[in-house]
Write a protein that holds these residues in place. Structure first.
Motif, PDB file in Angstrom:
ATOM      1  N   GLY A  50       0.791  -1.227   0.000  1.00 56.49           N
ATOM      2  CA  GLY A  50       0.000   0.000   0.000  1.00 56.49           C
ATOM      3  C   GLY A  50       0.824   1.278   0.000  1.00 56.49           C
ATOM      4  N   GLU A  51       2.143   1.136   0.034  1.00 57.19           N
ATOM      5  CA  GLU A  51       3.003   2.312  -0.039  1.00 57.19           C
ATOM      6  C   GLU A  51       3.142   2.779  -1.483  1.00 57.19           C
ATOM      7  OE1 GLU A  51       6.071   1.575   3.686  1.00 57.19           O
ATOM      8  OE2 GLU A  51       6.847   1.489   1.642  1.00 57.19           O
ATOM      9  N   ALA A  52       3.427   4.064  -1.636  1.00 53.38           N
ATOM     10  CA  ALA A  52       3.743   4.627  -2.951  1.00 53.38           C
ATOM     11  C   ALA A  52       5.110   5.280  -2.849  1.00 53.38           C
ATOM     12  CB  ALA A  52       2.697   5.642  -3.375  1.00 53.38           C
ATOM     13  N   ARG A  53       5.975   4.896  -3.760  1.00 57.05           N
ATOM     14  CA  ARG A  53       7.295   5.530  -3.833  1.00 57.05           C
ATOM     15  C   ARG A  53       7.234   6.553  -4.959  1.00 57.05           C
ATOM     16  NH1 ARG A  53       8.108   0.102  -2.798  1.00 57.05           N
ATOM     17  NH2 ARG A  53       8.894  -0.271  -0.706  1.00 57.05           N
ATOM     18  N   VAL A  54       7.462   7.806  -4.594  1.00 55.95           N
ATOM     19  CA  VAL A  54       7.297   8.911  -5.538  1.00 55.95           C
ATOM     20  C   VAL A  54       8.656   9.485  -5.896  1.00 55.95           C
ATOM     21  CG1 VAL A  54       6.191  11.149  -5.917  1.00 55.95           C
ATOM     22  CG2 VAL A  54       5.075   9.446  -4.461  1.00 55.95           C
ATOM     23  N   LYS A  75      -1.866  16.619   4.039  1.00 58.09           N
ATOM     24  CA  LYS A  75      -2.028  15.260   4.553  1.00 58.09           C
ATOM     25  C   LYS A  75      -3.340  14.620   4.123  1.00 58.09           C
ATOM     26  CE  LYS A  75       0.900  15.373   8.595  1.00 58.09           C
ATOM     27  NZ  LYS A  75       0.943  15.095  10.041  1.00 58.09           N
ATOM     28  N   ASN A  76      -4.329  15.431   3.816  1.00 63.10           N
ATOM     29  CA  ASN A  76      -5.561  14.845   3.279  1.00 63.10           C
ATOM     30  C   ASN A  76      -5.870  15.539   1.962  1.00 63.10           C
ATOM     31  OD1 ASN A  76      -7.178  17.163   3.548  1.00 63.10           O
ATOM     32  ND2 ASN A  76      -7.766  16.624   5.617  1.00 63.10           N
ATOM     33  N   ASN A  77      -6.700  14.917   1.176  1.00 62.98           N
ATOM     34  CA  ASN A  77      -6.975  15.432  -0.165  1.00 62.98           C
ATOM     35  C   ASN A  77      -8.269  16.236  -0.218  1.00 62.98           C
ATOM     36  OD1 ASN A  77      -8.866  13.473   0.053  1.00 62.98           O
ATOM     37  ND2 ASN A  77      -8.185  12.255  -1.684  1.00 62.98           N
ATOM     38  N   GLY A  78      -8.728  16.752   0.901  1.00 59.98           N
ATOM     39  CA  GLY A  78      -9.963  17.515   0.916  1.00 59.98           C
ATOM     40  C   GLY A  78     -11.202  16.643   0.881  1.00 59.98           C
ATOM     41  N   ASN A  79     -11.031  15.346   1.170  1.00 59.37           N
ATOM     42  CA  ASN A  79     -12.142  14.385   1.176  1.00 59.37           C
ATOM     43  C   ASN A  79     -12.845  14.273  -0.173  1.00 59.37           C
ATOM     44  OD1 ASN A  79     -11.725  13.622   3.836  1.00 59.37           O
ATOM     45  ND2 ASN A  79     -12.922  15.334   4.602  1.00 59.37           N
ATOM     46  N   ARG A  83     -11.858   9.536   1.349  1.00 66.22           N
ATOM     47  CA  ARG A  83     -10.825   9.047   2.256  1.00 66.22           C
ATOM     48  C   ARG A  83     -10.786   9.917   3.502  1.00 66.22           C
ATOM     49  NH1 ARG A  83      -5.297   6.620   1.408  1.00 66.22           N
ATOM     50  NH2 ARG A  83      -4.155   7.182   3.264  1.00 66.22           N
ATOM     51  N   LYS A  84     -10.735   9.296   4.652  1.00 71.08           N
ATOM     52  CA  LYS A  84     -10.705  10.038   5.900  1.00 71.08           C
ATOM     53  C   LYS A  84      -9.332   9.986   6.575  1.00 71.08           C
ATOM     54  CE  LYS A  84     -15.635   9.510   6.866  1.00 71.08           C
ATOM     55  NZ  LYS A  84     -15.982   9.675   5.528  1.00 71.08           N
ATOM     56  N   GLU A  85      -8.530   8.997   6.255  1.00 69.33           N
ATOM     57  CA  GLU A  85      -7.223   8.812   6.871  1.00 69.33           C
ATOM     58  C   GLU A  85      -6.198   9.762   6.222  1.00 69.33           C
ATOM     59  OE1 GLU A  85      -3.963   5.215   7.441  1.00 69.33           O
ATOM     60  OE2 GLU A  85      -5.873   4.826   6.469  1.00 69.33           O
ATOM     61  N   PRO A  86      -5.456  10.522   7.022  1.00 67.72           N
ATOM     62  CA  PRO A  86      -4.441  11.410   6.436  1.00 67.72           C
ATOM     63  C   PRO A  86      -3.263  10.607   5.878  1.00 67.72           C
ATOM     64  CG  PRO A  86      -4.345  11.506   8.825  1.00 67.72           C
ATOM     65  CD  PRO A  86      -5.521  10.642   8.470  1.00 67.72           C
ATOM     66  N   TYR A  87      -2.593  11.184   4.896  1.00 71.77           N
ATOM     67  CA  TYR A  87      -1.411  10.549   4.304  1.00 71.77           C
ATOM     68  C   TYR A  87      -0.212  10.745   5.225  1.00 71.77           C
ATOM     69  CZ  TYR A  87      -4.079  10.223  -0.009  1.00 71.77           C
ATOM     70  OH  TYR A  87      -5.029   9.924  -0.936  1.00 71.77           O
ATOM     71  N   TYR A  88       0.623   9.716   5.282  1.00 69.19           N
ATOM     72  CA  TYR A  88       1.843   9.766   6.072  1.00 69.19           C
ATOM     73  C   TYR A  88       3.027   9.700   5.115  1.00 69.19           C
ATOM     74  CZ  TYR A  88       5.566   8.376   9.226  1.00 69.19           C
ATOM     75  OH  TYR A  88       6.749   8.304   9.907  1.00 69.19           O
ATOM     76  N   LEU A  89       3.846  10.774   5.075  1.00 65.80           N
ATOM     77  CA  LEU A  89       4.997  10.837   4.170  1.00 65.80           C
ATOM     78  C   LEU A  89       6.289  10.626   4.946  1.00 65.80           C
ATOM     79  CD1 LEU A  89       2.718  12.185   2.519  1.00 65.80           C
ATOM     80  CD2 LEU A  89       4.433  13.697   1.575  1.00 65.80           C
ATOM     81  N   ALA A  90       7.251   9.979   4.300  1.00 64.97           N
ATOM     82  CA  ALA A  90       8.528   9.690   4.951  1.00 64.97           C
ATOM     83  C   ALA A  90       9.616   9.528   3.895  1.00 64.97           C
ATOM     84  CB  ALA A  90       8.412   8.411   5.782  1.00 64.97           C
ATOM     85  N   ASN A  91      10.832   9.332   4.361  1.00 63.77           N
ATOM     86  CA  ASN A  91      11.990   9.008   3.521  1.00 63.77           C
ATOM     87  C   ASN A  91      12.249  10.068   2.436  1.00 63.77           C
ATOM     88  OD1 ASN A  91      12.131   6.563   4.981  1.00 63.77           O
ATOM     89  ND2 ASN A  91      10.701   5.621   3.554  1.00 63.77           N
ATOM     90  N   PHE A  92      12.223  11.333   2.823  1.00 62.16           N
ATOM     91  CA  PHE A  92      12.488  12.404   1.864  1.00 62.16           C
ATOM     92  C   PHE A  92      13.949  12.404   1.455  1.00 62.16           C
ATOM     93  CE2 PHE A  92       8.571  13.920   3.686  1.00 62.16           C
ATOM     94  CZ  PHE A  92       7.953  14.588   2.647  1.00 62.16           C
ATOM     95  N   ARG A  93      14.164  12.616   0.168  1.00 61.80           N
ATOM     96  CA  ARG A  93      15.513  12.725  -0.385  1.00 61.80           C
ATOM     97  C   ARG A  93      15.458  13.762  -1.502  1.00 61.80           C
ATOM     98  NH1 ARG A  93      18.463   8.187  -3.868  1.00 61.80           N
ATOM     99  NH2 ARG A  93      20.263   9.422  -4.419  1.00 61.80           N
ATOM    100  N   LEU A  94      16.366  14.733  -1.479  1.00 57.72           N
ATOM    101  CA  LEU A  94      16.383  15.814  -2.450  1.00 57.72           C
ATOM    102  C   LEU A  94      17.762  15.892  -3.093  1.00 57.72           C
ATOM    103  CD1 LEU A  94      14.741  18.331  -3.537  1.00 57.72           C
ATOM    104  CD2 LEU A  94      16.044  19.634  -1.865  1.00 57.72           C
ATOM    105  N   ILE A 151       4.952   7.635   0.340  1.00 57.83           N
ATOM    106  CA  ILE A 151       3.651   7.814   0.975  1.00 57.83           C
ATOM    107  C   ILE A 151       3.342   6.467   1.609  1.00 57.83           C
ATOM    108  CG2 ILE A 151       1.222   8.418   0.688  1.00 57.83           C
ATOM    109  CD1 ILE A 151       2.051   9.845  -1.938  1.00 57.83           C
ATOM    110  N   LYS A 152       3.484   6.410   2.922  1.00 57.45           N
ATOM    111  CA  LYS A 152       3.389   5.128   3.630  1.00 57.45           C
ATOM    112  C   LYS A 152       2.024   4.467   3.476  1.00 57.45           C
ATOM    113  CE  LYS A 152       7.376   4.640   5.736  1.00 57.45           C
ATOM    114  NZ  LYS A 152       8.175   3.434   5.585  1.00 57.45           N
ATOM    115  N   ASN A 153       0.979   5.238   3.424  1.00 61.74           N
ATOM    116  CA  ASN A 153      -0.374   4.680   3.366  1.00 61.74           C
ATOM    117  C   ASN A 153      -1.123   5.229   2.152  1.00 61.74           C
ATOM    118  OD1 ASN A 153      -0.436   7.282   4.362  1.00 61.74           O
ATOM    119  ND2 ASN A 153      -2.099   6.891   5.781  1.00 61.74           N
ATOM    120  N   ALA A 154      -0.488   5.137   1.009  1.00 61.44           N
ATOM    121  CA  ALA A 154      -1.100   5.680  -0.210  1.00 61.44           C
ATOM    122  C   ALA A 154      -2.367   4.926  -0.576  1.00 61.44           C
ATOM    123  CB  ALA A 154      -0.113   5.623  -1.368  1.00 61.44           C
ATOM    124  N   VAL A 155      -2.346   3.641  -0.352  1.00 62.98           N
ATOM    125  CA  VAL A 155      -3.505   2.807  -0.688  1.00 62.98           C
ATOM    126  C   VAL A 155      -4.027   2.188   0.605  1.00 62.98           C
ATOM    127  CG1 VAL A 155      -4.309   0.803  -1.993  1.00 62.98           C
ATOM    128  CG2 VAL A 155      -2.547   2.299  -2.967  1.00 62.98           C
TER     129      VAL A 155
END
Length: 163
Positions: A50-54, A75-79, A83-94, A151-155
């Protein structure tokens, strides 16, 4: 007779002095600057868990002197999707080209705006959104920044459907 001539010369120079310095002096600094985003390429890879690697490539064109950029991630897409669960982002690399920016330590973030340490970045969780800011030097040039994150919980997986 000499005194009259000296008095006339003094008067003349005082007149010139007040004439030139009584008008406001306008110094025009050429601070015109602008930027444009020439191209954006986004690749998303969904994982079975269910993760998305962007991966995002952002090509900027700078006219003038620039030293930082920032982005918000809601964190949310405006419903819009329900979807009610906010998105959790991690592992940022620039990265910029072959060089990847170094993340600032949490204790360095407060001073970063004043110091603007080149080739560094940070991410702050602001509750309803994430704030990403990075520091660089650009002067009348093009730069491509590559951003990777997860995006840890993309799906959201349910028993009969995934959303």
């Amino acid at each position: 007779m000499k005194r009259k001539r000296i008095g006339w010369v003094k008067t003349f120079f005082l007149f010139l002095f007040f004439f030139f310095f009584s008008f406001p002096v306008r110094v025009r600094a050429e601070t015109k600057k602008s930027y444009s985003i020439e191209k954006v390429l986004v690749t998303v890879r969904l994982a079975p868990n269910g993760e998305a690697r962007v991966h995002e490539d952002w090509k900027y064109r700078f006219q003038g002197n620039f030293s930082y950029a920032y982005r918000y991630f809601l964190k949310n897409n405006g419903n819009y999707s329900g979807r009610k669960e906010p998105y959790y982002l991690a592992n940022f690399r620039l990265c910029e080209g072959n060089f990847c920016y170094l993340p600032l330590e949490q204790m360095e973030v407060g001073r970063a705006k004043g110091v603007r340490p080149v080739r560094r970045f940070y991410v702050v969780d602001e509750g309803s959104r994430y704030y990403l800011e990075w520091f660089y030097h650009a002067l009348n040039e093009e730069k491509t920044f590559s951003l990777d994150y997860t995006i840890k919980n993309a799906v959201t997986l349910h028993s009969n459907v995934a959303e």
